[in-house]
Design a protein around this motif. Structure first.
Motif, PDB file in Angstrom:
ATOM      1  N   LEU A 167       0.840  -1.195   0.000  1.00 48.89           N
ATOM      2  CA  LEU A 167       0.000   0.000   0.000  1.00 48.89           C
ATOM      3  C   LEU A 167       0.873   1.242   0.000  1.00 48.89           C
ATOM      4  CD1 LEU A 167      -2.980  -0.053   0.026  1.00 48.89           C
ATOM      5  CD2 LEU A 167      -2.967   0.378   2.459  1.00 48.89           C
ATOM      6  N   THR A 171       1.192   4.144  -2.755  1.00 47.86           N
ATOM      7  CA  THR A 171       1.040   5.567  -2.481  1.00 47.86           C
ATOM      8  C   THR A 171       2.210   6.355  -3.025  1.00 47.86           C
ATOM      9  OG1 THR A 171       0.204   4.713  -0.409  1.00 47.86           O
ATOM     10  CG2 THR A 171       0.221   7.087  -0.684  1.00 47.86           C
ATOM     11  N   GLN A 176      -2.288   9.245  -3.863  1.00 46.45           N
ATOM     12  CA  GLN A 176      -3.465   8.661  -3.235  1.00 46.45           C
ATOM     13  C   GLN A 176      -4.313   7.945  -4.293  1.00 46.45           C
ATOM     14  OE1 GLN A 176      -3.757   8.380  -0.263  1.00 46.45           O
ATOM     15  NE2 GLN A 176      -5.877   7.919   0.210  1.00 46.45           N
ATOM     16  N   MET A 177      -4.686   6.733  -3.964  1.00 49.88           N
ATOM     17  CA  MET A 177      -5.488   5.980  -4.924  1.00 49.88           C
ATOM     18  C   MET A 177      -6.955   6.323  -4.752  1.00 49.88           C
ATOM     19  SD  MET A 177      -3.729   3.453  -6.618  1.00 49.88           S
ATOM     20  CE  MET A 177      -4.721   1.972  -6.680  1.00 49.88           C
ATOM     21  N   PRO A 179     -10.652   5.122  -4.580  1.00 56.31           N
ATOM     22  CA  PRO A 179     -11.094   3.849  -4.029  1.00 56.31           C
ATOM     23  C   PRO A 179     -11.394   2.792  -5.090  1.00 56.31           C
ATOM     24  CG  PRO A 179     -12.561   5.650  -3.403  1.00 56.31           C
ATOM     25  CD  PRO A 179     -11.419   6.254  -4.114  1.00 56.31           C
ATOM     26  N   HIS A 180     -11.798   3.230  -6.241  1.00 54.76           N
ATOM     27  CA  HIS A 180     -12.177   2.201  -7.209  1.00 54.76           C
ATOM     28  C   HIS A 180     -11.020   1.782  -8.103  1.00 54.76           C
ATOM     29  CE1 HIS A 180     -12.792   6.073  -9.211  1.00 54.76           C
ATOM     30  NE2 HIS A 180     -12.432   5.443 -10.301  1.00 54.76           N
ATOM     31  N   GLN A 181      -9.877   2.388  -7.861  1.00 49.44           N
ATOM     32  CA  GLN A 181      -8.745   1.976  -8.661  1.00 49.44           C
ATOM     33  C   GLN A 181      -8.222   0.640  -8.173  1.00 49.44           C
ATOM     34  OE1 GLN A 181      -6.410   5.603  -8.322  1.00 49.44           O
ATOM     35  NE2 GLN A 181      -5.967   5.332 -10.499  1.00 49.44           N
ATOM     36  N   VAL A 182      -7.727  -0.100  -9.080  1.00 48.46           N
ATOM     37  CA  VAL A 182      -7.152  -1.374  -8.705  1.00 48.46           C
ATOM     38  C   VAL A 182      -5.715  -1.393  -9.156  1.00 48.46           C
ATOM     39  CG1 VAL A 182      -7.219  -3.835  -9.086  1.00 48.46           C
ATOM     40  CG2 VAL A 182      -9.326  -2.565  -8.823  1.00 48.46           C
ATOM     41  N   TYR A 183      -4.882  -1.843  -8.271  1.00 52.97           N
ATOM     42  CA  TYR A 183      -3.470  -1.848  -8.616  1.00 52.97           C
ATOM     43  C   TYR A 183      -3.042  -3.271  -8.916  1.00 52.97           C
ATOM     44  CZ  TYR A 183       1.338  -0.439  -8.554  1.00 52.97           C
ATOM     45  OH  TYR A 183       2.619  -0.164  -8.915  1.00 52.97           O
TER      46      TYR A 183
ATOM     47  N   ASP B 593     -18.612   3.735  -8.718  1.00 58.72           N
ATOM     48  CA  ASP B 593     -17.785   2.911  -7.858  1.00 58.72           C
ATOM     49  C   ASP B 593     -17.840   1.458  -8.293  1.00 58.72           C
ATOM     50  OD1 ASP B 593     -17.501   2.910  -4.251  1.00 58.72           O
ATOM     51  OD2 ASP B 593     -16.056   2.726  -5.866  1.00 58.72           O
ATOM     52  N   SER B 595     -16.149  -0.931  -9.634  1.00 58.88           N
ATOM     53  CA  SER B 595     -15.269  -2.047  -9.310  1.00 58.88           C
ATOM     54  C   SER B 595     -15.363  -2.450  -7.854  1.00 58.88           C
ATOM     55  CB  SER B 595     -13.837  -1.667  -9.642  1.00 58.88           C
ATOM     56  OG  SER B 595     -13.440  -0.618  -8.818  1.00 58.88           O
ATOM     57  N   VAL B 596     -15.223  -1.459  -6.994  1.00 52.70           N
ATOM     58  CA  VAL B 596     -15.102  -1.830  -5.591  1.00 52.70           C
ATOM     59  C   VAL B 596     -16.410  -2.338  -5.030  1.00 52.70           C
ATOM     60  CG1 VAL B 596     -14.523  -1.046  -3.313  1.00 52.70           C
ATOM     61  CG2 VAL B 596     -13.236  -0.230  -5.254  1.00 52.70           C
ATOM     62  N   SER B 688      -9.483  -5.196  -3.172  1.00 57.75           N
ATOM     63  CA  SER B 688     -10.095  -5.436  -4.456  1.00 57.75           C
ATOM     64  C   SER B 688      -9.144  -6.196  -5.364  1.00 57.75           C
ATOM     65  CB  SER B 688     -10.485  -4.120  -5.103  1.00 57.75           C
ATOM     66  OG  SER B 688      -9.442  -3.210  -4.971  1.00 57.75           O
ATOM     67  N   GLU B 712      -9.908  -0.203 -15.552  1.00 55.99           N
ATOM     68  CA  GLU B 712      -9.413   0.374 -14.320  1.00 55.99           C
ATOM     69  C   GLU B 712      -8.318   1.378 -14.604  1.00 55.99           C
ATOM     70  OE1 GLU B 712     -12.022  -0.744 -12.271  1.00 55.99           O
ATOM     71  OE2 GLU B 712     -10.425   0.338 -11.281  1.00 55.99           O
ATOM     72  N   ARG B 778     -16.166   5.623   2.962  1.00 55.50           N
ATOM     73  CA  ARG B 778     -15.717   6.242   1.736  1.00 55.50           C
ATOM     74  C   ARG B 778     -16.604   7.427   1.395  1.00 55.50           C
ATOM     75  NH1 ARG B 778     -15.940   1.716  -1.199  1.00 55.50           N
ATOM     76  NH2 ARG B 778     -14.407   0.791   0.160  1.00 55.50           N
ATOM     77  N   ARG B 789      -1.049   5.707   4.714  1.00 51.70           N
ATOM     78  CA  ARG B 789      -1.079   4.574   3.822  1.00 51.70           C
ATOM     79  C   ARG B 789      -0.893   3.246   4.535  1.00 51.70           C
ATOM     80  NH1 ARG B 789       4.215   6.251   3.697  1.00 51.70           N
ATOM     81  NH2 ARG B 789       4.223   8.491   3.494  1.00 51.70           N
TER      82      ARG B 789
END
Lengths: 218, 825
Positions: A167, A171, A176-177, A179-183, B593, B595-596, B688, B712, B778, B789
């Motif tokens: 994480l 960062t 800052q990611m 929330p819906h981003q996926v890494y 939102d 994906s999550v 996720s 994404e 959120r 983080r």
């Protein structure tokens, strides 16, 4: 012990020296060691590394040995593991641990740095998909902490450390990611970014001195 | 023990330290009648009050004179520091040490003007016994060990060879010039000059620290200059003692045997001092293993035992600075592991306070001491030449040694580094104290030496101290940047060590890494077992440590952020309406939102997210509000009650354990709540990702996944989202029905359930608890600071090293509490 196995001749030595940046002395030394490990055969196999007893306690032993048998660490563009390596390949892997030369230009340093980082990256990227996934990362952390007798290998804190580190890495890389981003995993470029603060080119080196080797290899 | 503590008391209150100064002039037992006030027969020197009448008030200046003056001096120095730091314009340019010297000169002038006697000077006794040890201990205790030992060879080279070189050449050159007659007649022979050379040659740790701490050069450069200044003490002590005794017995009586003795004594003094330090460090580490029940004096041991190491080696005429340095260096790891966190903080602050206080006093007194016409003997040639010689030889010495060292060093020392090293050769109070120790009977030119030393010290501290900062920035010396330790760096660093030592193993070299590896093994197997508390051994993995620290830091800043917004904001922000709204909105696959929320649906809880759960929640809203307000009231009603229960105890800082428990509990609850909301916000990322993997593995149609990740990354919120959302729901349902969901391999979630699932709470409710708040969080905490983080994994794992978490278990109404609070966030 056949004469043919006693080592490369002078011309070969010079070629190797040019390719890998080792001095002729160092190459001869490493060659002796190579012969010793391989029992005077042309190639080294994974089992041969078992003889290095000091490695037994190394928590990331497997990855390190695997690095020697990884095509990515040779100069070619191929990927995938190999079964045995010859001396040149052995030397090429070793050459990632060469110290800096006295007078190097900025670019040379930068490229050396990149080369070294690539080596590390390959080592972490176990499944060779060009990305260090969380999976890979956890694996590494587990191994690293496995020597601590008080933490079970599967212990939650180990995994959460890997998660936290990932994480943190994310960062650093992405800021800052959302929330819906996926890494998906660290690419090499990301990896380079993480290492920015550490001058690896000065740290990642081993002294290849002209030391006679054998006495602690049983 | 009592004795030790009384010494501690002695040290901690710097008052006592200086008391020695004027005590000698005043033979009294000022401790005997410390009760003051009503003692009618004062033993000796009190105010001459008549024995027959009882005086209600008496003025007894002489009774308190010495400690009083000392306290006032310290106060003045401290106040001066405040003033200096009022304006950063000044302190940015002029180093504090220089300002203090000026202040000292000024005050010395005032005192001199007042009563024409220099009553307060820096005497060697005070300096060596009371002012120097805290500074050196601080240096040793906070020594970056790895850096230090990594560069030990280089440091030793400069410290030993460099100092001998400087001392010999300075002394000899001065003598040579003296022979030409430029200096005029001096009552000094070769040995006197060598003696002077030996005391003026050594780089001073106090001055170096004071100046370099403000300069921030890179770590390697700093450790080399600083390490040199610490370790050259042994050389200085030996050279000084040898030449001092040579001067005493007379030059013509010195035999070859004496010279050999001198060389032998160097090894004895340095190695002996180091050993004493190590022995006391082991002792200290061992003692702190058992201080669990005397927490309040725990920090005292650190100071007192280190101080004893200093005194012991002083007693044995070994190098005291080396002893206390190594005591600090060797004990830091174990002590920090053994004593509890508050004590660690106490030790850190006390040590810094003592060191910085001593430093302040040293520099101020260096200024004051100069105002005394009796010590001044001016000899322009001698003084100027000394300055020239020490500077020139320092430069030459550094260049030659660096050239030699660079042939063996992996990280080369560049020309710029050499310039800074040469320029950083500051002389300071050690030299002054040594020169003040000289016996005027034996060394006829003592006053000249003293004057010269003062000039040299002033020149290096003021002139070089002033110019080193511009020089460093002009030369573009690599600066050190202070950053928070990153978990990644720690991890990589660790991996890195292993890789290097493995490569050494494989290539059959015995190098630095090999040695380090072996030492680490030995240390872990034997030393740690012996010297560390068992519980500390467990949690004392460095990576865990950093992890823990970072977590705490995040948590603290999180709370601070919350409080900045008003401490109740957390609770208030969750209004019932919003709560319900969010619940409903998350029912639908949200477009933004996608994906999550889709992924979250993959959690077992998604199945439970049915109307029943919502119903349950709405019903309980009333209850929750009650609980909430109760909780708030409790939180704010606790305090007044506490205040009425003050109690004094010398032996415990927090005597009222019951109150304490309550406070802790409140803290824990709020903390938990906050952290929880947090984790779910942030864990979205890992989580996720994780889930995607699982989907990939289990049930996602292969072709969807690449598409998905593409989206994404490209942020294309297009038609595909709908599809994905649907397929996710589909998959989730399938999984849930089959009850073979294996997506919760994020252990943090598992452990969460372990904590939360109580017989009283249906499992689906607890699941709800873990998932729903994350969404709400959120939505409702858009302001959450960006830099947390690492928080994520902290909050849950009951098995982690985290303390408030651990303590959380036994609170009986815990599940009940977490549910409403969690959802309100």
């Amino acid at each position: 012990m056949g004469a043919s196995h006693s080592g490369p001749d002078t011309r070969e030595l010079r070629e190797l020296s040019e390719k890998t940046g080792f001095s002729v002395d160092q190459i001869e030394n490493l060659n002796r060691r190579f012969q010793q490990l391989s029992k005077n055969k042309e190639t080294l196999r994974r089992e041969d590394f078992d003889k290095v007893t000091d490695l037994d306690v190394n928590p990331i032993r497997a990855q390190i040995i695997e690095a020697f048998f990884d095509k990515r660490n040779y100069s070619g563009m191929q990927t995938g593991p190999v079964e045995e390596i010859n001396f040149e390949q052995f030397l090429t892997v070793m050459s990632h641990f060469r110290p800096l030369k006295a007078r190097m230009t900025e670019e040379q340093i930068a490229s050396l740095r990149k080369e070294k980082l690539q080596f590390l990256f390959n080592m972490y990227d176990i499944d060779a998909d060009g990305k260090i996934s969380l999976e890979d990362y956890r694996h590494l952390v587990e191994d690293l902490l496995s020597r601590n007798p008080h933490l079970g290998k599967e212990s939650a804190s180990v995994t959460s450390i890997a998660d936290a580190a990932m994480l943190e890495a994310v960062t650093i890389i992405k800021g800052q990611m959302e929330p819906h981003q996926v890494y998906e995993g660290m690419t090499f470029e990301d990896f380079v970014k993480i290492w920015e603060g550490i001058d690896i080119e000065t740290k990642m080196h081993v002294r290849f001195l002209n030391v006679e080797t054998p006495h602690f290899c049983k | 023990m009592e004795r030790a503590l009384s010494i501690l008391y002695f040290v901690v209150l710097l008052n006592a330290t200086l008391a020695g100064a004027s005590d000698s002039s005043k033979p009294d037992g000022h401790g005997s009648d410390s009760s003051g006030g009503h003692n009618s027969h004062d033993s000796g020197h009190g105010e001459g009050h008549s024995p027959d009448g009882l005086q209600i008030v008496s003025f007894k200046w002489h009774h308190v004179e010495a400690p009083y003056i000392i306290a006032v001096w310290i106060l003045v120095a401290s106040l001066a520091k405040i003033v200096f730091h009022m304006s950063h314009k000044v302190t940015n340019v002029v180093p504090e040490s220089a300002l203090l010297i000026f202040l000292g000169l000024l005050l010395g002038g005032v005192v001199w003007g007042a009563d024409h006697s220099a009553s307060f000077t820096l005497t060697p006794t005070i300096f060596f016994f009371y002012l120097l040890p805290p500074i050196v201990l601080d240096a040793g205790y906070f020594m970056p060990n790895r850096l230090f030992f990594g560069n030990l060879g280089t440091i030793l080279m400069y410290a030993v060879i460099g100092t001998v070189w400087n001392a010999a050449l300075t002394g000899l050159s001065l003598y040579g010039v003296f022979l030409t007659g430029i200096m005029g007649p001096l009552q000094a022979g070769l040995l006197d000059f060598l003696l002077f050379g030996s005391l003026i040659a050594a780089v001073d740790p106090v001055a170096v620290l004071a100046v370099f701490e403000e300069v921030h050069v890179n770590d390697v450069l700093f450790i080399i200059v600083f390490g040199e200044s610490l370790l050259n003490d042994a050389v200085t002590v030996v050279l000084y003692n040898v030449f001092d005794s040579f001067v005493a017995i007379g030059g013509e009586n010195v035999t070859g045997v004496d010279c050999v003795k001198g060389i032998v004594s160097f090894f004895v003094v340095s190695i002996g001092g180091t050993l004493i330090g190590i022995i006391f460090a082991l002792l200290l580490s061992f003692v702190t293993r058992f201080t669990k029940h005397v927490r309040i004096i725990e920090p005292g041991f650190v100071f007192i035992i280190s101080y004893l190491s200093y005194l012991t080696s002083e007693m044995l005429s070994l190098s005291a600075i080396l002893a206390i340095t190594f005591a600090g260096v060797c004990c830091q790891k174990y002590v920090n592991a053994n004593i509890n966190e508050q004590s660690v903080t106490t030790v850190r602050y006390t040590m810094k306070m003592l060191a910085s206080g001593s430093e302040t006093i040293v520099f101020m007194f260096l200024g004051i001491s100069a105002v005394d016409p009796n010590i001044w003997t001016w000899n322009t040639a001698f003084i100027l030449l000394t300055l020239v010689f020490i500077s020139v030889y320092r430069v030459i010495g550094v260049v030659i040694q660096t050239w030699l060292l660079n042939r063996y060093r992996m990280v080369q020392l560049e020309i710029i580094d050499q310039v800074v090293m040469s320029y950083g050769g500051l002389r300071g109070a050690v030299a002054f104290a040594l020169v003040a120790l000289l016996d005027p009977e034996k060394v006829k030119e003592r006053n000249l030496f003293v004057s010269t030393t003062i000039i040299v010290v002033y020149f290096t501290v003021i002139f070089q101290g002033l110019t080193i900062k511009p020089l460093v920035s002009w030369l573009k010396v690599k600066r050190s940047e202070h950053r928070d330790p990153l978990l990644n760096e720690k991890l990589h660093g660790r991996a890195f060590d292993h890789i290097l030592s493995a490569i050494e193993d494989i290539s059959g070299q015995i190098g630095h890494n090999y040695m380090r590896d072996k030492w680490a093994k030995f240390e872990r197997r034997f030393l740690s077992k012996l010297l560390m508390r068992r519980s500390a051994q467990k949690s004392r993995d460095q990576i865990l440590n950093v992890f823990h620290e970072l977590n705490i830091k995040d948590a603290i800043s999180y709370v601070a952020e919350g409080e900045r917004r008003g401490s109740l904001a957390f609770i208030r922000s969750a209004s019932t309406d919003q709560l319900v709204n969010v619940d409903f909105s998350t029912q639908r696959p949200s477009i933004v939102d996608a994906s999550v929320s889709a992924l979250l649906r993959g959690n077992p809880s998604s199945v439970c997210l049915d109307m029943q759960a919502i119903e349950e929640k709405r019903k309980s809203v009333r209850d929750k509000e009650d609980t909430l307000s109760h909780h708030v009231l409790q939180q704010y009603l606790y305090k007044p009650r506490h205040q009425t229960r003050h109690k004094y105890s010398r032996h415990a800082i927090t005597p009222n354990t019951e109150d304490n428990k309550q406070e802790k509990e409140i803290f824990r609850r709020t903390m938990k709540k906050r952290l929880e909301s947090f984790k779910s916000t942030k864990l979205g990322v890992n989580y996720s990702k994780k889930s995607i993997k699982n989907y990939k593995k289990d049930c996602m149609p292969r072709k969807v996944n690449p598409e998905y990740s593409d989206i994404e990354e490209a942020h294309e919120h297009e038609v595909a989202h709908q599809d994905i959302g649907i397929s996710f729901i589909a998959s989730a349902t399938r999984q849930a029905l089959a009850e073979t969901y294996n997506g919760i391999d994020n252990p943090t979630f598992i452990s969460d359930e372990n904590v939360m699932v109580r017989p009283a709470i249906p499992p689906w409710l607890s699941n709800e608890d873990t998932v729903v708040p994350s969404q709400r969080a959120r939505v409702q905490i858009p302001w959450s600071p960006n830099n947390f983080r690492r928080l994520t994994p902290l909050r849950l794992s009951t098995r982690s090293v985290d303390s408030f978490q651990m303590a959380d278990g036994p609170v009986p109404e815990h599940p009940r509490m977490t549910l409403p609070e969690g959802t309100h966030l």
